[in-house]
Write a protein that holds these residues in place. Structure first.
Motif, short mmCIF file in Angstrom:
data_model
loop_
_atom_site.label_atom_id
_atom_site.label_comp_id
_atom_site.label_asym_id
_atom_site.label_seq_id
_atom_site.Cartn_x
_atom_site.Cartn_y
_atom_site.Cartn_z
N GLY A 134 -9.01 -5.04 -2.93
CA GLY A 134 -7.78 -4.72 -2.39
C GLY A 134 -7.87 -3.34 -1.61
O GLY A 134 -7.15 -3.24 -0.66
N THR A 135 -9.18 -2.64 -2.06
CA THR A 135 -9.43 -1.50 -1.18
C THR A 135 -10.20 -1.68 0.17
O THR A 135 -9.81 -1.08 1.29
CB THR A 135 -10.15 -0.37 -2.20
N ASN A 136 -11.26 -2.37 0.06
CA ASN A 136 -12.20 -2.42 1.13
C ASN A 136 -11.81 -3.36 2.07
O ASN A 136 -12.16 -3.49 3.29
CB ASN A 136 -13.61 -2.90 0.47
N CYS A 137 -11.17 -4.48 1.76
CA CYS A 137 -10.61 -5.47 2.78
C CYS A 137 -9.26 -5.39 3.14
O CYS A 137 -8.72 -5.05 4.19
CB CYS A 137 -10.88 -7.08 2.23
N LEU A 138 -8.27 -5.43 1.99
CA LEU A 138 -6.76 -5.76 2.32
C LEU A 138 -6.26 -4.33 2.83
O LEU A 138 -5.43 -4.16 3.72
CB LEU A 138 -5.88 -5.92 1.20
N GLY A 139 -6.57 -3.31 2.11
CA GLY A 139 -6.42 -1.90 2.64
C GLY A 139 -6.95 -1.63 4.06
O GLY A 139 -5.86 -1.15 4.95
N GLY A 140 -7.89 -1.81 4.58
CA GLY A 140 -8.54 -1.68 5.76
C GLY A 140 -7.75 -2.49 7.03
O GLY A 140 -7.40 -2.33 7.99
N TYR A 141 -7.55 -3.74 6.37
CA TYR A 141 -6.80 -4.86 7.29
C TYR A 141 -5.57 -4.28 7.80
O TYR A 141 -5.01 -4.47 8.83
CB TYR A 141 -6.89 -6.24 6.80
N THR A 142 -4.79 -3.95 6.65
CA THR A 142 -3.51 -3.41 6.89
C THR A 142 -3.45 -2.50 7.78
O THR A 142 -2.38 -2.35 8.67
CB THR A 142 -2.65 -3.23 5.47
N LEU A 143 -4.25 -1.41 7.52
CA LEU A 143 -4.37 -0.09 8.59
C LEU A 143 -4.62 -0.47 9.95
O LEU A 143 -3.95 0.07 10.80
CB LEU A 143 -5.27 0.93 7.88
N LEU A 144 -5.49 -1.42 9.96
CA LEU A 144 -5.75 -1.80 11.19
C LEU A 144 -4.64 -2.56 12.20
O LEU A 144 -4.27 -2.22 13.14
CB LEU A 144 -6.92 -2.97 11.21
N ARG A 145 -4.00 -3.44 11.34
CA ARG A 145 -2.82 -4.28 12.05
C ARG A 145 -1.72 -3.35 12.39
O ARG A 145 -0.95 -3.22 13.28
CB ARG A 145 -2.40 -5.21 11.08
#
Length: 301
Positions: A134-145
Motif C-alpha cells: 500500500g505504501t511502497n507501490c500504491l501510494g507512490g503510483y497515486t502521487l505520480l499519476r
C-alpha cells in the motif's frame, strides 16, 4: 553472479554534487526526505539552489529537516518547502498534490524514495492493503499519476530529457520466481505471503514495473523514468542523483535500471520476462501488476 557482485560492491561514484552547475529555477519533490537517502539528496539539490519539496508524514520532522539543511548551506538561493503526505493513506495524496500545484508552475523531478520495510505481521494500509504494498507501490503510483500533468507541462520549459521520475527499487536479489511477484489468482492481486521480507521484495519489483510503465506512457511527452537499486545515505543519494540529473540518462535510456553508484544495470531474466506478454513468450506479470495498481488507486486520483 558478476552483476550481483557489482551491485553489492560498486565502484566509486563519478556523478556527484561536483558534477552539477546551478539548479536555480528547477523544482523537485522527494518523498521520504526527512532521513537517509532522501534527506541526502535534498541536501545536494538545495546546495545547488534548487527548490525542493520535502514530502513526508510528520510535519515536525519536515520542519526539523528544513532547518538542518538550510543551516548547512547558507549560500543557497533555493527554497526548501514542506509537503505533508502519508503514502499509506491514499486519501491524503490528492490534497498534497493539489497543494503543490497551487504553489508551483513546474516540476522537474519526482523522486519516489519513501517506503516501509518488514512491518509487524498483518500490518495494513488505511485502504486495507498489505502495508508495504500500500505504501511502497500504491501510494507512490497515486502521487505520480496526480503529478503527471505538472511533469509533462515542464518539458517545454526544461532542457531536453531533464524532466524525470526516479523509483527506488532494490538489488532484486532473492525475489520470487516467475516474474518477481507471487499472484493470488482468486483475488487477482499480489499475494500476501508469510515472510515479510518476501512481501517487501515484491514491492521493490513492483516499483521496477511501475518505472517501466511510466517510461512507456510518458516517454512520448519527453519525461524520463528510471528504477534503481537502493543504497543507504550519501552514496545512495549519488545513485539517485545520477538517475535524476546525469546527462547519460537520455531518452534512449528511458525505463533503464540503475545500480550503485550511478551505472546502468541489467535486470534478472525473470523480471525481463515479466515485461513481455505470454503471447510474446513472457509471463505478463508486469502489466498485470500495473493493472492492479490502476484499479486500486482509481478512486483516489
Amino acid at each position: 553472479m558478476s552483476s550481483v557482485r557489482s551491485q553489492m560492491f560498486p565502484p566509486k561514484p563519478t556523478f556527484t554534487e561536483e558534477s552539477l552547475h546551478s539548479l536555480s529555477s528547477r523544482v523537485y519533490i522527494i518523498t521520504g526526505a526527512t532521513s537517509g537517502v532522501g534527506q541526502e539528496l535534498a541536501k545536494i539539490l538545495y546546495s545547488k539552489s534548487a527548490v525542493v519539496y520535502l514530502a513526508a508524514r510528520n510535519a515536525s520532522r519536515i520542519a526539523s529537516s528544513i532547518k538542518t539543511i538550510t543551516e548547512l548551506f547558507p549560500q543557497s538561493t533555493g527554497r526548501l518547502e514542506p509537503l505533508q503526505v502519508d503514502l499509506s493513506d491514499l486519501q491524503s495524496i490528492a490534497p498534497a498534490a493539489a497543494f503543490f500545484k497551487g504553489k508551483e508552475t513546474r516540476l522537474d523531478g519526482l523522486v519516489l524514495n519513501a517506503g516501509v520495510m518488514t512491518p509487524p505481521d498483518g500490518s495494513k494500509s488505511q485502504q486495507g492493503h498489505e502495508f508495504q504494498m500500500g505504501t511502497n507501490c500504491l501510494g507512490g503510483y497515486t502521487l505520480l499519476r496526480l503529478l503527471e500533468d505538472a511533469l509533462i507541462s515542464t518539458v517545454s520549459l526544461a532542457e531536453k530529457a531533464s524532466v524525470r521520475v526516479v523509483w527506488l527499487a532494490s538489488t532484486i536479489i532473492g525475489i520470487p520466481k516467475g516474474g518477481g511477484i507471487v499472484w493470488d489468482e482468486t483475488k487477482n492481486e499480489p499475494k500476501v505471503v508469510k515472510n515479510q521480507m518476501e512481501n517487501y521484495m515484491m514491492t521493490k519489483v513492483g516499483n521496477v514495473f511501475l518505472s517501466y510503465d511510466t517510461a512507456t506512457r510518458l516517454g512520448a511527452h519527453g519525461v524520463i523514468s528510471v528504477g534503481m537499486v537502493f543504497k543507504p545515505a550519501k552514496f545512495g543519494a549519488y545513485s539517485e542523483l545520477f538517475g535524476l540529473l546525469s546527462p547519460e540518462v537520455t531518452s534512449e535510456k528511458n525505463g533503464a535500471f540503475i545500480i550503485p553508484f550511478g551505472r546502468f544495470g541489467r535486470l534478472p531474466n525473470d523480471i525481463e520476462s515479466a515485461f513481455k506478454t505470454k503471447q510474446q513468450g513472457g509471463s505478463g506479470v508486469a502489466q498485470r501488476f500495473v493493472d492492479f495498481c490502476e484499479r486500486e488507486t482509481k478512486a483516489f486520483k
